[in-house]
Structure formats: C-alpha cells, structure tokens
Write an enzyme that holds these catalytic residues in place. Structure first.
Site, PDB file in Angstrom:
ATOM      1  N   GLN A  70       2.003  -6.021  -3.192  1.00 49.83           N
ATOM      2  CA  GLN A  70       2.449  -6.122  -1.794  1.00 49.83           C
ATOM      3  C   GLN A  70       3.727  -5.294  -1.592  1.00 49.83           C
ATOM      4  OE1 GLN A  70       1.510  -9.543  -3.362  1.00 49.83           O
ATOM      5  NE2 GLN A  70      -0.411  -8.563  -2.900  1.00 49.83           N
TER       6      GLN A  70
ATOM      7  N   ASP B 260       0.804  -1.230   0.000  1.00 47.36           N
ATOM      8  CA  ASP B 260       0.000   0.000   0.000  1.00 47.36           C
ATOM      9  C   ASP B 260       0.834   1.275   0.000  1.00 47.36           C
ATOM     10  OD1 ASP B 260      -2.221  -1.681   0.125  1.00 47.36           O
ATOM     11  OD2 ASP B 260      -2.222  -1.666   2.314  1.00 47.36           O
TER      12      ASP B 260
ATOM     13  N   GLY C  62      -4.460  -4.293  -3.852  1.00 44.90           N
ATOM     14  CA  GLY C  62      -5.455  -3.260  -4.137  1.00 44.90           C
ATOM     15  C   GLY C  62      -4.695  -2.008  -4.505  1.00 44.90           C
ATOM     16  N   HIS C  63      -4.661  -1.685  -5.785  1.00 45.49           N
ATOM     17  CA  HIS C  63      -3.880  -0.546  -6.275  1.00 45.49           C
ATOM     18  C   HIS C  63      -4.828   0.567  -6.705  1.00 45.49           C
ATOM     19  CE1 HIS C  63      -0.240  -3.369  -7.244  1.00 45.49           C
ATOM     20  NE2 HIS C  63      -0.614  -3.399  -5.983  1.00 45.49           N
TER      21      HIS C  63
ATOM     22  N   LYS D  44       1.746   2.284  -5.050  1.00 46.10           N
ATOM     23  CA  LYS D  44       2.286   1.774  -6.319  1.00 46.10           C
ATOM     24  C   LYS D  44       1.359   2.069  -7.491  1.00 46.10           C
ATOM     25  CE  LYS D  44       2.382  -2.311  -4.371  1.00 46.10           C
ATOM     26  NZ  LYS D  44       2.082  -1.981  -2.969  1.00 46.10           N
TER      27      LYS D  44
HETATM   28  P1  GDP Z   1      -0.788   0.399  -3.527  1.00 46.34           P
HETATM   29  O1  GDP Z   1      -1.380  -0.895  -3.086  1.00 46.34           O
HETATM   30  O2  GDP Z   1       0.679   0.472  -3.277  1.00 46.34           O
HETATM   31  O3  GDP Z   1      -1.134   0.754  -4.938  1.00 46.34           O
HETATM   32  O4  GDP Z   1      -1.437   1.517  -2.592  1.00 46.34           O
HETATM   33  P2  GDP Z   1      -3.000   1.651  -2.186  1.00 46.34           P
HETATM   34  O5  GDP Z   1      -3.751   2.104  -3.369  1.00 46.34           O
HETATM   35  O6  GDP Z   1      -3.457   0.415  -1.505  1.00 46.34           O
HETATM   36  O7  GDP Z   1      -2.911   2.755  -1.064  1.00 46.34           O
HETATM   37  C1  GDP Z   1      -2.374   4.016  -1.302  1.00 46.34           C
HETATM   38  C2  GDP Z   1      -3.438   5.073  -0.971  1.00 46.34           C
HETATM   39  O8  GDP Z   1      -2.819   6.316  -0.881  1.00 46.34           O
HETATM   40  C3  GDP Z   1      -4.486   5.221  -2.059  1.00 46.34           C
HETATM   41  O9  GDP Z   1      -5.695   5.602  -1.461  1.00 46.34           O
HETATM   42  C4  GDP Z   1      -3.930   6.353  -2.931  1.00 46.34           C
HETATM   43  O10 GDP Z   1      -4.952   7.061  -3.608  1.00 46.34           O
HETATM   44  C5  GDP Z   1      -3.288   7.215  -1.883  1.00 46.34           C
HETATM   45  N1  GDP Z   1      -2.104   7.980  -2.317  1.00 46.34           N
HETATM   46  C6  GDP Z   1      -1.121   7.603  -3.181  1.00 46.34           C
HETATM   47  N2  GDP Z   1      -0.161   8.538  -3.207  1.00 46.34           N
HETATM   48  C7  GDP Z   1      -0.542   9.511  -2.361  1.00 46.34           C
HETATM   49  C8  GDP Z   1       0.049  10.749  -1.933  1.00 46.34           C
HETATM   50  O11 GDP Z   1       1.152  11.125  -2.336  1.00 46.34           O
HETATM   51  N3  GDP Z   1      -0.643  11.472  -1.018  1.00 46.34           N
HETATM   52  C9  GDP Z   1      -1.849  11.092  -0.514  1.00 46.34           C
HETATM   53  N4  GDP Z   1      -2.451  11.859   0.365  1.00 46.34           N
HETATM   54  N5  GDP Z   1      -2.433   9.944  -0.905  1.00 46.34           N
HETATM   55  C10 GDP Z   1      -1.771   9.165  -1.793  1.00 46.34           C
HETATM   56  P1  IMO Z   2      -0.870  -4.160  -2.284  1.00 48.93           P
HETATM   57  O1  IMO Z   2      -0.418  -4.703  -3.617  1.00 48.93           O
HETATM   58  C1  IMO Z   2      -0.983  -4.607   2.038  1.00 48.93           C
HETATM   59  C2  IMO Z   2      -1.015  -8.675   3.625  1.00 48.93           C
HETATM   60  C3  IMO Z   2      -2.271  -9.155   4.327  1.00 48.93           C
HETATM   61  C4  IMO Z   2      -1.666 -10.135   5.316  1.00 48.93           C
HETATM   62  C5  IMO Z   2      -0.540 -10.763   4.525  1.00 48.93           C
HETATM   63  C6  IMO Z   2      -0.890 -12.073   3.848  1.00 48.93           C
HETATM   64  O2  IMO Z   2      -2.165  -3.443  -2.337  1.00 48.93           O
HETATM   65  O3  IMO Z   2       0.216  -3.401  -1.626  1.00 48.93           O
HETATM   66  P2  IMO Z   2      -2.442 -12.815   1.836  1.00 48.93           P
HETATM   67  O4  IMO Z   2      -3.808 -12.392   1.426  1.00 48.93           O
HETATM   68  O5  IMO Z   2      -1.386 -12.526   0.822  1.00 48.93           O
HETATM   69  O6  IMO Z   2      -2.428 -14.222   2.320  1.00 48.93           O
HETATM   70  O7  IMO Z   2      -2.107 -11.910   3.117  1.00 48.93           O
HETATM   71  O8  IMO Z   2      -0.188  -9.823   3.522  1.00 48.93           O
HETATM   72  N1  IMO Z   2      -1.240  -8.170   2.256  1.00 48.93           N
HETATM   73  C7  IMO Z   2      -1.185  -6.882   1.920  1.00 48.93           C
HETATM   74  N2  IMO Z   2      -1.016  -5.784   2.686  1.00 48.93           N
HETATM   75  N3  IMO Z   2      -1.082  -4.480   0.700  1.00 48.93           N
HETATM   76  C8  IMO Z   2      -1.224  -5.567  -0.087  1.00 48.93           C
HETATM   77  O9  IMO Z   2      -1.187  -5.497  -1.432  1.00 48.93           O
HETATM   78  C9  IMO Z   2      -1.328  -6.843   0.523  1.00 48.93           C
HETATM   79  N4  IMO Z   2      -1.493  -8.105   0.069  1.00 48.93           N
HETATM   80  C10 IMO Z   2      -1.422  -8.897   1.135  1.00 48.93           C
HETATM   81  O10 IMO Z   2      -2.935  -8.089   4.958  1.00 48.93           O
HETATM   82  O11 IMO Z   2      -1.107  -9.440   6.388  1.00 48.93           O
HETATM   83 MG    MG Z   3      -2.886  -1.604  -1.825  1.00 46.04          MG
END
Ligand code: GDP
Ligand code: IMO
Ligand code: MG
Length: 420
Positions: free
Chosen positions: A221, A12, A39-40, A15
């Site tokens: 991840q 998270d 979840g991107h 990415k």
């Molecule tokens: P990912 O799994 O690495 O793609 O990240 P996620 O989408 O799960 O979580 C990142 C969250 O931060 C999302 O809600 C994005 O919209 C938000 N986000 C990404 N970059 C920034 C930033 O520079 N500032 C803020 N405030 N939010 C951001």
């Molecule tokens: P993105 O790509 C954050 C965590 C789960 C759990 C552990 C194992 O959005 O960054 P799993 O479902 O793989 O058996 O879970 O890994 N986890 C993540 N945490 N971002 C993710 O993906 C994750 N994918 C798995 O919360 O702790």
């Molecule tokens: Mg994510």
C-alpha cells in the site's frame, strides 16, 4: 542492517519493480504488513508477474523471502501464487519463510469485508474485498488464528470457534452467501501451508542481522493509506509506514538504516476517499491511458492526478525518508505542461500541512506549473542524459519535500532506471 522500501502515496507507486531491481543487494526481503490487497508488478524474463503476498525478491532463488508477523495471510491466494512462481523454476521451499505469528485470513473474513462494504453503500471504502479489515480486527480483538496454530491438533476446533463468532456477525449483516466451497479451498490451502517453512521469524531475522546480513523490508500500500496517518477512514488496516517494520518483523528501530520512499511522478488512487489533485478530465484520462493505470489486484481503473507535494512532504516526514525514488517519469513524456500541488486552499486559506480530516472537505490545490520534457525518456540510462526540464521538475520536488530523488524509473522493465 534493515533498509525499508515503501510507497509514499496511495499505493501502486511501483514498489514491486524497485524491490526487484534492488534485490541483489540484499540477503533477505521481508513483507511486514498488508496482505493480498497488495499487487506488486515485476517482469521476469520479459513476462509480467503480479505478486500479492510473496515478497518481490522471490525470483532470486538465493535470496530469502519472508512473510512477517505483521502481514495478514490468505493461504488460498498464497498457494496460487506459489504455483505461479514454481512455473518459473523457483522452489519456494528453499527461499520463502513465513512467521508463525502471521495472522490468517479465513473465508469468513472475506465475507465480512463484503458485507461491511455493502452496508456502507455510497460511503464504502472501496476495499479490495480480500478480508484485510476483518482480519486485522480479529488481531486487535485478540481472536485471530495465526500460522503457528495450523501445526496444532486443535486447529480445526479453533477454526470452528472463530467461524461461529463470524457467523453471528454475518447474521447481523443479513449476509447469506454460501461459503462452503471457499472453506474447502481454505482447508486444502492450509494443508499446503503446512509443507512450507514456518519459522520463529523474529529470532531468524535478528540472528541474520547479527551475522551482518542485509534485509530489505518491502512495504505494501502507501503512506496515505496508513491506518493512523492516512486519509482515514479511507485507508487500509495496517501501519504502512516505516514504523510498521519494527512491529511487523520484530526488529528494533536501531536496526533501520535507509528509508527508500517510492513516489510516482504524478499520483493515483484506487478506491474511495479524498484525492485533492485528482483530474476528472481529459488530462486525467490521458495519465490513465499512458500509465496503464488499472489495479494490479482488482483491475479497477485508478483515479489519476498531478503529484501532491503537500501529501508527499508529510509522507517523507512520518517515514523519515532518506532517498526518494521517482517512478513512471516516462508517463509524463508527452505532456506539454506539468502541474504540482504546493498547497491546499481550504475555505480561501492556504495550508501546507495535511489536515486531520480530508473527507468531505473542499480542497482546492494550489498549482505550480512546469514545462514538460516532450521527449521519449524510456531509453535514457544516465543522469547526464536527462532533459533539463526533467531535472528542473525533480529539483523542485527535492527542495519542497526535503529528501533527495536518487533514482528515476523510466519504464516498467528492470533495467529502466536512472541513478542520479
Ligand atoms: P506496486 O503495488 O507499488 O508494486 O505497483 P503496481 O505494480 O501495482 O503498479 C505499478 C505499475 O507501473 C506496474 O504495472 C508496473 O509494471 C508499472 N511501472 C513501474 N515502474 C514504471 C515506470 O517507471 N514506468 C512505467 N511506464 N511503468 C512502470
Ligand atoms: P499495493 O501494495 C492501491 C486500497 C483499496 C481501498 C483501501 C482499503 O499494490 O500498493 P483494503 O483491501 O485494504 O481494505 O482496501 O486501500 N488499497 C490499495 N490501493 N494499492 C494497494 O496495494 C492497495 N491495497 C489496498 O483500493 O481503497
Ligand atoms: Mg499495486
């Protein structure tokens, strides 16, 4: 040439947003590991979109998006995602390609994930329950069904054989939930999957590379969730690090060019497991509130804390990071003081290396404090306008981890990014 973009923490890191930003520089964006546990988040025409299995370049119709062999693919989630993407006028039959070697997640994998977590009780991993662990177990156990199998007339029989094996395991767990509705949904989704582009991916990618095409491998991840180098057993079941790109796509290490590592300006983790810099106090809550730190896949509140430079340096080392991208710097805008962790104190001794076992170990972070910048950074466009307090913070991180911060993201929007 293959560039890699991956997360350096526990996932998270942002990415999705960064891949979407860089996408126009590439011909192909490819996922090489993970599955619907990811979840991107990105914004399309101002609207929030969360992708789980489809690469984050999908909204650029001319860019080819690949789901590589290292991914475990849930056809049900994929169908849902494809429908959501189609609502934006994207025709996935033109720009989404799936490797025939990609392993399938079947409904019993999800059931097994749930049964296994229930059995672990308080020691549960905190899995997203998407069937990731059981699906990768079937891969290494040499039982898995692969996307190419759905084109064979014996697919139904292969499925039944696997289903029978899984039933024995589920019986051992005393797991009795009825999954017949999920199975119906699965077979509907398999029908849909048969209509998508299923390719001989390793040939496709290598041919494209030979033609001079540029590939961006999109990690899911984060490095601290890597099956080998993460906080085992609180990890996911794939190699999330740059080495996973070669096995997950079928490209040679010689093809890897830049490794872009994404880190938040602070740190989060969702699910169980060690998190040395976690803040179980008002500051942690403040980070969660301002950063909207709730899981993009499960909606769970993310655990929040200060940036952990011991873990970040380790992640840079095992990935060979060439450029750092620091996201969510704006979330720190209102903080008076910022802390960074420079060492772990274990049994009174300071360590700057990530220990083999972090679970159940009392780790006291050693902090270095910085003044916050106390301005709204969200509309800054150029490096020269970044406050000195922020550049001091960034410079320290650069020096500590030995990789340069090249971009600072200062908001969720595609245009909210500053090149340094
Ligand atoms: P990912 O799994 O690495 O793609 O990240 P996620 O989408 O799960 O979580 C990142 C969250 O931060 C999302 O809600 C994005 O919209 C938000 N986000 C990404 N970059 C920034 C930033 O520079 N500032 C803020 N405030 N939010 C951001
Ligand atoms: P993105 O790509 C954050 C965590 C789960 C759990 C552990 C194992 O959005 O960054 P799993 O479902 O793989 O058996 O879970 O890994 N986890 C993540 N945490 N971002 C993710 O993906 C994750 N994918 C798995 O919360 O702790
Ligand atoms: Mg994510």
């Amino acid at each position: 040439m293959v560039d890699v973009l991956l997360g350096l923490q526990w996932g998270d890191e942002g990415k999705g947003k960064i891949v979407d930003y860089f996408a126009p520089k590439y011909d192909i964006i490819a996922r090489f590991q993970g599955g619907p546990n990811a979840g991107h988040t990105l914004y399309v025409n101002g609207q929030k979109m969360v992708l789980h299995q489809i690469p984050s370049g999908i909204f650029h119709q001319h860019i080819i998006n690949i789901i590589g062999n290292g991914v475990v693919l849930d056809p049900v989630t994929l169908k849902r995602e494809c429908d959501a993407v189609a609502a934006y006028g994207i025709d996935v039959r033109k720009n989404l390609f799936i490797s025939q070697r990609t392993n399938l997640i079947v409904p019993t994998h999800r059931a097994l994930d749930k049964a296994s977590e229930l059995q672990k009780g308080d020691a549960k991993i905190g899995s997203t329950l998407k069937g990731i662990g059981p699906a990768y177990m079937d891969k290494t156990g040499r039982n898995a069904l692969r996307v190419g199998d759905i084109l064979s007339p014996s697919f139904d029989a292969q499925y039944k054989e696997l289903r029978t094996k899984h039933q024995t395991l589920l019986n051992n767990f005393n797991f009795t939930e009825d999954i017949s509705a999920a199975e119906q949904e699965f077979f509907d989704a398999i029908e849909f999957l048969r209509t998508l582009n299923i390719i001989n991916c390793e040939y496709f990618i290598n041919k494209s590379l030979a033609e001079g095409k540029k590939v961006l491998a999109e990690g899911a991840q984060g490095s601290m969730l890597d099956i080998d180098f993460g906080t085992f057993p609180f990890v996911t079941s794939s190699n999330t690090i740059s080495a996973g790109v070669c096995t997950g796509l079928g490209v040679s290490p010689k093809q890897i060019n830049e490794v872009l590592g994404v880190t938040k300006a602070y740190c989060t983790r969702v699910g169980g497991g060690p998190f040395p810099t976690e803040l179980n106090d008002a500051t942690g809550e403040e980070l969660r509130r301002i950063g909207s730190e709730f899981g993009a896949t499960t909606g769970r509140p993310r655990r929040c804390g200060w940036i952990d430079l011991v873990a970040l340096k380790f992640a840079c080392m095992i990935n060979g990071v060439t450029q750092l991208i620091m996201t969510k710097a704006d979330v720190l805008d209102s903080f008076e003081t910022l802390n960074v962790c420079t060492a772990y104190k274990i049994n009174g001794q300071e360590h700057t290396e990530v220990p083999f076992q972090m679970s159940g170990v009392d780790i006291d972070p050693v902090w270095k404090s910085f003044s916050g910048w106390k301005i709204d950074s969200t509309s800054i466009k150029d490096a020269g306008s970044l406050p000195e307090t922020m550049t001091t913070y960034i410079d320290f991180i650069n020096k500590y981890v030995g990789a340069p911060v090249k971009y600072v993201s200062n908001g969720p929007g595609r245009e909210q990014i500053v090149a340094i």
